[in-house]
Design a protein around this motif. Structure first.
Motif, PDB file in Angstrom:
ATOM      1  N   ASN A   2       7.294  -4.082  19.190  1.00 57.72           N
ATOM      2  CA  ASN A   2       6.751  -4.429  20.488  1.00 57.72           C
ATOM      3  C   ASN A   2       5.296  -4.012  20.492  1.00 57.72           C
ATOM      4  N   LYS A   3       4.396  -4.955  20.369  1.00 59.94           N
ATOM      5  CA  LYS A   3       2.986  -4.663  20.135  1.00 59.94           C
ATOM      6  C   LYS A   3       2.178  -5.310  21.248  1.00 59.94           C
ATOM      7  N   GLN A   4       1.706  -4.533  22.187  1.00 57.72           N
ATOM      8  CA  GLN A   4       0.974  -5.077  23.328  1.00 57.72           C
ATOM      9  C   GLN A   4      -0.376  -4.379  23.444  1.00 57.72           C
ATOM     10  N   ASN A   5      -1.396  -5.130  23.726  1.00 55.20           N
ATOM     11  CA  ASN A   5      -2.696  -4.576  24.106  1.00 55.20           C
ATOM     12  C   ASN A   5      -2.916  -4.958  25.554  1.00 55.20           C
ATOM     13  N   ASN A   6      -2.967  -3.965  26.413  1.00 55.09           N
ATOM     14  CA  ASN A   6      -3.084  -4.257  27.848  1.00 55.09           C
ATOM     15  C   ASN A   6      -4.540  -4.252  28.269  1.00 55.09           C
ATOM     16  N   PHE A   7      -4.951  -5.319  28.909  1.00 57.51           N
ATOM     17  CA  PHE A   7      -6.307  -5.465  29.391  1.00 57.51           C
ATOM     18  C   PHE A   7      -6.301  -5.560  30.911  1.00 57.51           C
ATOM     19  N   LEU A   8      -7.450  -5.282  31.520  1.00 57.67           N
ATOM     20  CA  LEU A   8      -7.567  -5.370  32.981  1.00 57.67           C
ATOM     21  C   LEU A   8      -7.857  -6.815  33.352  1.00 57.67           C
ATOM     22  N   ILE A   9      -6.806  -7.621  33.334  1.00 61.02           N
ATOM     23  CA  ILE A   9      -6.943  -9.061  33.489  1.00 61.02           C
ATOM     24  C   ILE A   9      -7.508  -9.438  34.852  1.00 61.02           C
ATOM     25  N   ALA A  10      -6.947  -8.814  35.873  1.00 59.13           N
ATOM     26  CA  ALA A  10      -7.378  -9.188  37.217  1.00 59.13           C
ATOM     27  C   ALA A  10      -8.859  -8.925  37.406  1.00 59.13           C
ATOM     28  N   LEU A  11      -9.328  -7.771  36.911  1.00 58.71           N
ATOM     29  CA  LEU A  11     -10.735  -7.436  37.050  1.00 58.71           C
ATOM     30  C   LEU A  11     -11.611  -8.408  36.295  1.00 58.71           C
ATOM     31  N   ILE A  12     -11.203  -8.728  35.072  1.00 59.96           N
ATOM     32  CA  ILE A  12     -11.977  -9.683  34.275  1.00 59.96           C
ATOM     33  C   ILE A  12     -12.032 -11.033  34.968  1.00 59.96           C
ATOM     34  N   ALA A  13     -10.870 -11.451  35.456  1.00 56.86           N
ATOM     35  CA  ALA A  13     -10.802 -12.754  36.106  1.00 56.86           C
ATOM     36  C   ALA A  13     -11.684 -12.815  37.339  1.00 56.86           C
ATOM     37  N   LEU A  14     -11.683 -11.735  38.124  1.00 59.30           N
ATOM     38  CA  LEU A  14     -12.495 -11.727  39.334  1.00 59.30           C
ATOM     39  C   LEU A  14     -13.988 -11.778  39.014  1.00 59.30           C
ATOM     40  N   LYS A 462      22.878  -3.706  25.768  1.00 61.14           N
ATOM     41  CA  LYS A 462      22.478  -2.480  25.097  1.00 61.14           C
ATOM     42  C   LYS A 462      22.979  -2.557  23.658  1.00 61.14           C
ATOM     43  N   ALA A 463      22.136  -3.056  22.793  1.00 58.80           N
ATOM     44  CA  ALA A 463      22.587  -3.382  21.439  1.00 58.80           C
ATOM     45  C   ALA A 463      22.558  -2.195  20.496  1.00 58.80           C
ATOM     46  N   GLY A 464      21.624  -1.249  20.739  1.00 63.08           N
ATOM     47  CA  GLY A 464      21.474  -0.118  19.825  1.00 63.08           C
ATOM     48  C   GLY A 464      20.049   0.371  19.857  1.00 63.08           C
ATOM     49  N   PHE A 465      19.243  -0.029  18.864  1.00 69.61           N
ATOM     50  CA  PHE A 465      17.846   0.402  18.829  1.00 69.61           C
ATOM     51  C   PHE A 465      17.065  -0.276  19.956  1.00 69.61           C
ATOM     52  N   GLY A 466      16.278   0.511  20.663  1.00 68.05           N
ATOM     53  CA  GLY A 466      15.488  -0.045  21.751  1.00 68.05           C
ATOM     54  C   GLY A 466      16.277  -0.107  23.048  1.00 68.05           C
ATOM     55  N   SER A 467      15.608  -0.585  24.084  1.00 67.07           N
ATOM     56  CA  SER A 467      16.221  -0.642  25.409  1.00 67.07           C
ATOM     57  C   SER A 467      16.321  -2.082  25.888  1.00 67.07           C
ATOM     58  N   PRO A 468      17.202  -2.337  26.870  1.00 64.77           N
ATOM     59  CA  PRO A 468      17.354  -3.700  27.387  1.00 64.77           C
ATOM     60  C   PRO A 468      16.072  -4.219  28.047  1.00 64.77           C
ATOM     61  N   SER A 469      16.109  -5.481  28.385  1.00 64.36           N
ATOM     62  CA  SER A 469      15.062  -6.326  28.998  1.00 64.36           C
ATOM     63  C   SER A 469      14.504  -7.316  27.986  1.00 64.36           C
ATOM     64  N   ARG A 470      14.553  -6.963  26.712  1.00 68.98           N
ATOM     65  CA  ARG A 470      14.239  -7.896  25.633  1.00 68.98           C
ATOM     66  C   ARG A 470      15.519  -8.112  24.824  1.00 68.98           C
ATOM     67  N   THR A 471      15.865  -9.327  24.524  1.00 63.22           N
ATOM     68  CA  THR A 471      17.010  -9.553  23.638  1.00 63.22           C
ATOM     69  C   THR A 471      16.744  -8.857  22.316  1.00 63.22           C
ATOM     70  N   SER A 472      17.683  -8.047  21.862  1.00 65.47           N
ATOM     71  CA  SER A 472      17.461  -7.215  20.680  1.00 65.47           C
ATOM     72  C   SER A 472      17.153  -8.044  19.441  1.00 65.47           C
ATOM     73  N   ILE A 473      16.131  -7.604  18.697  1.00 66.95           N
ATOM     74  CA  ILE A 473      15.843  -8.196  17.391  1.00 66.95           C
ATOM     75  C   ILE A 473      16.229  -7.239  16.270  1.00 66.95           C
ATOM     76  N   PHE A 474      16.883  -6.133  16.633  1.00 66.44           N
ATOM     77  CA  PHE A 474      17.185  -5.091  15.657  1.00 66.44           C
ATOM     78  C   PHE A 474      18.675  -4.942  15.341  1.00 66.44           C
ATOM     79  N   ASP A 475      19.550  -5.488  16.173  1.00 67.92           N
ATOM     80  CA  ASP A 475      20.978  -5.239  16.031  1.00 67.92           C
ATOM     81  C   ASP A 475      21.785  -6.512  16.159  1.00 67.92           C
ATOM     82  N   TYR A 476      23.052  -6.410  15.762  1.00 65.77           N
ATOM     83  CA  TYR A 476      23.985  -7.521  15.924  1.00 65.77           C
ATOM     84  C   TYR A 476      24.402  -7.576  17.395  1.00 65.77           C
ATOM     85  N   VAL A 477      24.171  -8.713  18.009  1.00 61.13           N
ATOM     86  CA  VAL A 477      24.419  -8.827  19.439  1.00 61.13           C
ATOM     87  C   VAL A 477      24.651 -10.291  19.783  1.00 61.13           C
ATOM     88  N   GLY A 478      25.305 -10.521  20.899  1.00 66.39           N
ATOM     89  CA  GLY A 478      25.458 -11.870  21.411  1.00 66.39           C
ATOM     90  C   GLY A 478      24.520 -12.087  22.587  1.00 66.39           C
TER      91      GLY A 478
END
Length: 625
Positions: A2-14, A462-478
């Motif tokens: 999970n690789k995110q770079n957070n920018f101040l989008i609203a400020l830039i946009a304004l 709750k598949a194992g590694f990591g937390s819910p909200s993203r479908t797991s890419i690390f474990d066997y899950v449906g």
């Protein structure tokens, strides 16, 4: 990862908004797509697609939780994906990556849970670039042939095939079993007595052994299950730099500790030990770039990754998604992508780049076709969907990117991002509908949909590694909503809820319209600011713009408010009516999504207005009749 770079989008946009002097921003868009049509990418996590097992035990084994196979992408399944309005399918997790399962009888070494995330493993810790994940095959010995057959079936369904290449890092235990003749593994010829050599594939910490990180937050490999290799040790001597650049022999738990960084000929102090592109080369085509590198000596890692890409191109793969491309020098991309384009000029090359200051370098010098529009459009739309941002922040993004808008791929979900329906994002899949209309129609750029998005999947397992909200890419899950549509591999939605079926119908209508619209490959003009200043009841929860070509004229309007209906006389600026050659009189516009709404544009005294009554989370794509 999970690789995110957070920018101040609203400020830039304004800031961009306040600097704009024109009420209506129009831009001519360059065309760089096949057959002058919009492209739609369907990203599918390959091992999850055909899995009909609903057990979903945390840290469950393949036998307990099931796994999908290449063969699950039947002609019927691929036909349904194509009919959704898709042109390209990105099979995520195809190259052989680390996985905690015993395949030693096939000559595959076991992987150590201490340096593997999850039980099924991260697709971004590739162990063998010349073969595919054994989990995905019915017959492991024929796994490569089964994937080649999937490529053929995909092409038969008129779908272009994309797979991942992860150039910045590989698994700590990289070992290819099926290297083409004359090809050596990464690190095979490295001088491990030095931290750096231009032709070493890795960076080293000489005379020092690797140490497994200290696991935090109660984490235990495999959830604490006993395993013969899960002993807090991994044999790596000397230690290599970790994938995210950590030089410590004992990386942090938050580092990409399961991977090692690839050396592209940049010394630890930042010196580039390779030729740089001449001034003005950003204006040269891929053929000139290819010719530039023909007589140059380049670092060994460059050659290895070029050969990997060309290996898959020769097998019929139509393009690549490059993980964390900005962590690799742009000169390498010039070398790599020009070589690919010489073999297939239509190859689809998509890069994960998060720094807007580098966008133009990776497109023009690196010869990328497309970059993620994450830190501007995605982040801004997400804020609007969550009620934290204003639609006022969206038009300035298009203004800022107008010279490269056709290279910026749009998405609302992917494997790194939270599911729209998750409580951590919007908590309601329907909030994605206006956002999806805007994302898919505001520019000529390709649109990407993540499998399950079209059903409102919430990623709550709750598949194992990591937390819910993203479908797991690390474990066997449906993936429950997808499984209901798969319907025991009938791929007909036989178990889908009405809400899931209705949402998929929306995506199907929208995506098919986009790939067939002439106007969406034409010109764009913002009318939002004009209406904010001139139209009563029009507000910051609504967004509107026009798209047009010689043959088609569209007004796109979306309501991001989940509670309120709005009614107003939407106005078109005079310069738009002039460009559309609208004289005084009445003109009929009809919605193209559901064909249930129409309205009349009245042009009088050089003013043009059309009555709009738009419900919560509703959108119209109004076409001039």
């Amino acid at each position: 990862m999970n690789k995110q770079n957070n920018f101040l989008i609203a400020l830039i946009a304004l800031v961009l908004w306040s600097c704009s002097k024109e009420k209506v921003s129009e831009k001519k868009m360059e065309i760089s797509t096949i057959d002058n049509k919009k492209l739609v990418v369907y990203q599918v996590f390959t091992r999850l697609f055909g899995n009909t097992n609903t057990t979903n035990k945390p840290w469950g084994t393949l036998e307990e939780n099931g796994v999908g196979k290449f063969n699950d992408f039947t002609d019927k399944a691929l036909s349904e994906i194509k009919d959704l309005g898709v042109t390209h399918i990105w099979y995520t997790g195809v190259p052989h990556h680390n996985v905690i399962r015993d395949y030693t009888k096939y000559g595959i070494s076991n992987d150590d849970p201490d340096v593997v995330k999850g039980r099924a493993g991260s697709p971004y810790a590739v162990k063998d670039y010349y073969n595919v994940n054994p989990d995905l095959a019915v017959n492991v010995e024929n796994r490569l042939q089964e994937f080649e057959a999937l490529i053929e079936r995909s092409h038969k369904a008129d779908l272009k095939v994309i797979i991942d290449i992860v150039p910045n890092h590989v698994a700590r235990n990289y070992q290819s079993l099926t290297n083409p003749k004359g090809t050596k593994d990464f690190g095979a010829d490295d001088d491990k007595t030095v931290a750096y050599n231009v032709n070493n594939n890795f960076y080293y910490v000489p005379n020092t052994s690797f140490e497994v990180p200290e696991f935090l937050n109660g984490y235990k490999p495999l959830g604490g299950e006993s395993h013969p290799l899960s002993d807090g040790n991994f044999d790596e001597n000397p230690a290599k730099w970790t994938g995210n650049g950590s030089r410590s022999p004992k990386p942090s738990f938050y580092d990409w500790y399961e991977t090692v960084k690839v050396n592209y000929g940049i010394s630890p102090d930042g010196k580039k030990d390779f030729d740089e592109l001449p001034a003005g080369f950003e204006n040269e085509d891929y053929k000139k770039h290819f010719n530039f590198w023909k007589d140059k000596t380049v670092p060994n890692s460059w050659i290895k990754f070029r050969d990997i890409a060309l290996y898959w191109i020769a097998k019929g793969v139509d393009g690549f998604r490059y993980d964390m491309a900005e962590m690799v020098p742009v000169e390498f991309w010039s070398y790599m992508n020009s070589a690919i384009k010489m073999e297939n000029s239509d190859a689809f090359l998509l890069a994960e780049v998060y720094n807007p200051k580098e966008y133009r370098n990776y497109i023009k010098l690196g010869k990328m076709d497309y970059l993620y529009d994450k830190v501007q459009l995605y982040d801004t739309i997400k804020n609007v969907m969550q009620g934290k941002g204003l639609t006022d922040h969206i038009p300035p993004i298009q203004e800022d990117l107008k010279d490269i808008e056709d290279h910026m791929l749009h998405f609302l979900e992917n494997h790194d991002e939270q599911r729209i329906a998750s409580p951590e994002f919007a908590g309601n899949a329907l909030k994605g509908k206006p956002a999806m209309v805007v994302s898919a129609t505001i520019s000529t750029a390709p649109t990407m949909v993540y499998f399950g998005q079209e059903f409102g999947e919430d990623g709550s397992e709750k598949a194992g590694f990591g937390s819910p909200s993203r479908t797991s890419i690390f474990d066997y899950v449906g993936v429950p909503s997808l499984q209901r549509w798969v319907n025991d591999k009938s791929f007909d939605g036989g178990q889908s809820t009405k809400e899931e079926a209705d949402l998929r119908d929306f995506y199907k209508r929208l995506l098919n319209f986009t790939i067939n619209s002439d106007a969406l490959m034409g010109k764009y003009a913002d009318i939002h600011q004009y209406n904010r200043e001139n139209t009563e009841w029009y507000n910051e929860k609504v967004l509107s713009f026009v798209r047009y070509s010689e043959n088609e004229k569209l007004i796109v309007i979306s309501n991001f408010n989940a509670e309120n209906t709005y009614g107003f006389e939407l106005a078109l600026p005079e310069n738009i009516t002039q460009k559309w050659n609208l004289k005084e009189g009445k003109y009929q516009f009809k919605d193209q999504l559901y064909n249930e709404f129409s309205s009349t544009l009245v042009v009088k005294d050089k003013k043009a207005k059309i009555r709009i009554d738009i419900k919560p989370l509703q959108s119209f794509i109004l076409q001039l009749q």
